[in-house]
Design an enzyme around this catalytic site. Structure first.
Site, PDB file in Angstrom:
ATOM      1  CG  ASP A  43      -1.944   1.047   1.060  1.00 55.65           C
ATOM      2  OD1 ASP A  43      -3.267   0.678   0.991  1.00 55.65           O
ATOM      3  OD2 ASP A  43      -1.506   2.297   0.937  1.00 55.65           O
ATOM      4  CB  ILE A  44       1.060   4.143  -2.398  1.00 57.74           C
ATOM      5  CG1 ILE A  44       2.037   5.060  -2.798  1.00 57.74           C
ATOM      6  CG2 ILE A  44      -0.239   5.040  -2.105  1.00 57.74           C
ATOM      7  CD1 ILE A  44       1.953   5.212  -3.631  1.00 57.74           C
ATOM      8  CG  ASN A  68     -12.249  -0.307   3.700  1.00 58.91           C
ATOM      9  OD1 ASN A  68     -11.814  -0.770   4.755  1.00 58.91           O
ATOM     10  ND2 ASN A  68     -11.149   0.351   3.828  1.00 58.91           N
ATOM     11  CD  GLN A 109     -14.564  -0.439  -2.855  1.00 53.33           C
ATOM     12  OE1 GLN A 109     -15.459  -0.972  -2.412  1.00 53.33           O
ATOM     13  NE2 GLN A 109     -14.770  -1.081  -3.908  1.00 53.33           N
ATOM     14  CG  HIS A 149      -8.908  -3.010  -2.142  1.00 52.60           C
ATOM     15  ND1 HIS A 149      -9.679  -2.210  -3.154  1.00 52.60           N
ATOM     16  CD2 HIS A 149      -8.384  -2.560  -1.358  1.00 52.60           C
ATOM     17  CE1 HIS A 149      -9.508  -1.524  -2.297  1.00 52.60           C
ATOM     18  NE2 HIS A 149      -9.190  -1.293  -1.569  1.00 52.60           N
ATOM     19  CG  HIS A 174      -6.406  -2.781   3.021  1.00 53.74           C
ATOM     20  ND1 HIS A 174      -5.789  -1.034   3.309  1.00 53.74           N
ATOM     21  CD2 HIS A 174      -7.818  -2.329   2.232  1.00 53.74           C
ATOM     22  CE1 HIS A 174      -6.787  -0.286   2.240  1.00 53.74           C
ATOM     23  NE2 HIS A 174      -7.975  -0.932   2.028  1.00 53.74           N
TER      24      HIS A 174
HETATM   25  P1  AMP Z   1      -9.611   1.112  -0.257  1.00 54.29           P
HETATM   26  O1  AMP Z   1      -9.882   2.542   0.647  1.00 54.29           O
HETATM   27  O2  AMP Z   1     -10.043   0.137   0.817  1.00 54.29           O
HETATM   28  O3  AMP Z   1     -10.559   1.984  -1.059  1.00 54.29           O
HETATM   29  O4  AMP Z   1      -8.051   1.602   0.462  1.00 54.29           O
HETATM   30  C1  AMP Z   1      -7.686   2.062  -0.901  1.00 54.29           C
HETATM   31  C2  AMP Z   1      -6.106   1.491  -0.714  1.00 54.29           C
HETATM   32  O5  AMP Z   1      -5.164   1.630  -1.964  1.00 54.29           O
HETATM   33  C3  AMP Z   1      -5.485   2.663   0.901  1.00 54.29           C
HETATM   34  O6  AMP Z   1      -4.637   2.894   1.814  1.00 54.29           O
HETATM   35  C4  AMP Z   1      -4.273   3.466  -0.707  1.00 54.29           C
HETATM   36  O7  AMP Z   1      -3.267   4.180  -0.289  1.00 54.29           O
HETATM   37  C5  AMP Z   1      -3.606   2.454  -1.312  1.00 54.29           C
HETATM   38  N1  AMP Z   1      -3.456   3.061  -2.796  1.00 54.29           N
HETATM   39  C6  AMP Z   1      -4.448   4.157  -3.483  1.00 54.29           C
HETATM   40  N2  AMP Z   1      -3.735   4.415  -4.821  1.00 54.29           N
HETATM   41  C7  AMP Z   1      -2.019   3.479  -4.773  1.00 54.29           C
HETATM   42  C8  AMP Z   1      -1.186   3.123  -5.523  1.00 54.29           C
HETATM   43  N3  AMP Z   1      -0.866   3.706  -6.307  1.00 54.29           N
HETATM   44  N4  AMP Z   1      -0.371   1.837  -4.832  1.00 54.29           N
HETATM   45  C9  AMP Z   1      -0.345   1.816  -3.859  1.00 54.29           C
HETATM   46  N5  AMP Z   1      -1.404   1.671  -2.929  1.00 54.29           N
HETATM   47  C10 AMP Z   1      -2.714   2.466  -3.254  1.00 54.29           C
END
Ligand code: AMP
Length: 120
Positions: free
Chosen positions: A32-33, A88, A95, A101, A103
């Protein structure tokens, strides 16, 4: 919406970089970024499924593979004493990226355990 529209679709196609930790024909996992713990990665299906609310019985094997992968990768990433998983779902589930996805996150042994979830 198609996976073309999401950031994870771009990651699957290699159009934007990610720190991949696992890939097979069905799944991809990458860091995760914005990590919320020592280790925080995401497991996604390559098949586009927007949310957990959109799965069908035909996705049972795929969902099983995602869940089975979580403890394997968690251990590989150093989470040998437990970890947390989260999916989420939708607006009320906060979400942000509409490509399914899981986590997987946690602190390494010797660090502090995650705080408890409040649920709110
Ligand atoms: P959600 O709120 O469950 O949809 O989480 C989306 C997740 O994606 C968040 O924790 C972000 O930090 C992560 N995210 C968004 N863009 C990227 C990316 N380019 N590379 C890795 N993780 C990402």
């Amino acid at each position: 919406m198609t996976s073309n529209d999401t950031i994870f679709g771009k990651i699957i196609r290699g159009e934007i970089p990610s720190k991949k930790i696992y890939e097979d024909v069905d799944l991809l996992a990458f860091d995760d970024i914005h990590p919320v713990a020592d280790v925080h990665f995401l497991i996604i299906p390559k098949k586009f499924i927007a949310t957990l609310a959109d799965v069908t019985p035909e996705d049972a094997t795929l969902l099983g593979k995602m869940l089975l992968l979580a403890p394997v990768l968690a251990k590989e990433q150093g989470l040998t004493d437990g970890f947390r998983t989260a999916i989420n779902t939708g607006r009320m589930g906060r979400q942000d990226v509409y490509h399914l996805h899981i986590h997987v996150f946690g602190n390494r042994p010797g660090s502090v355990p995650l705080s408890t979830m409040t649920g709110a």
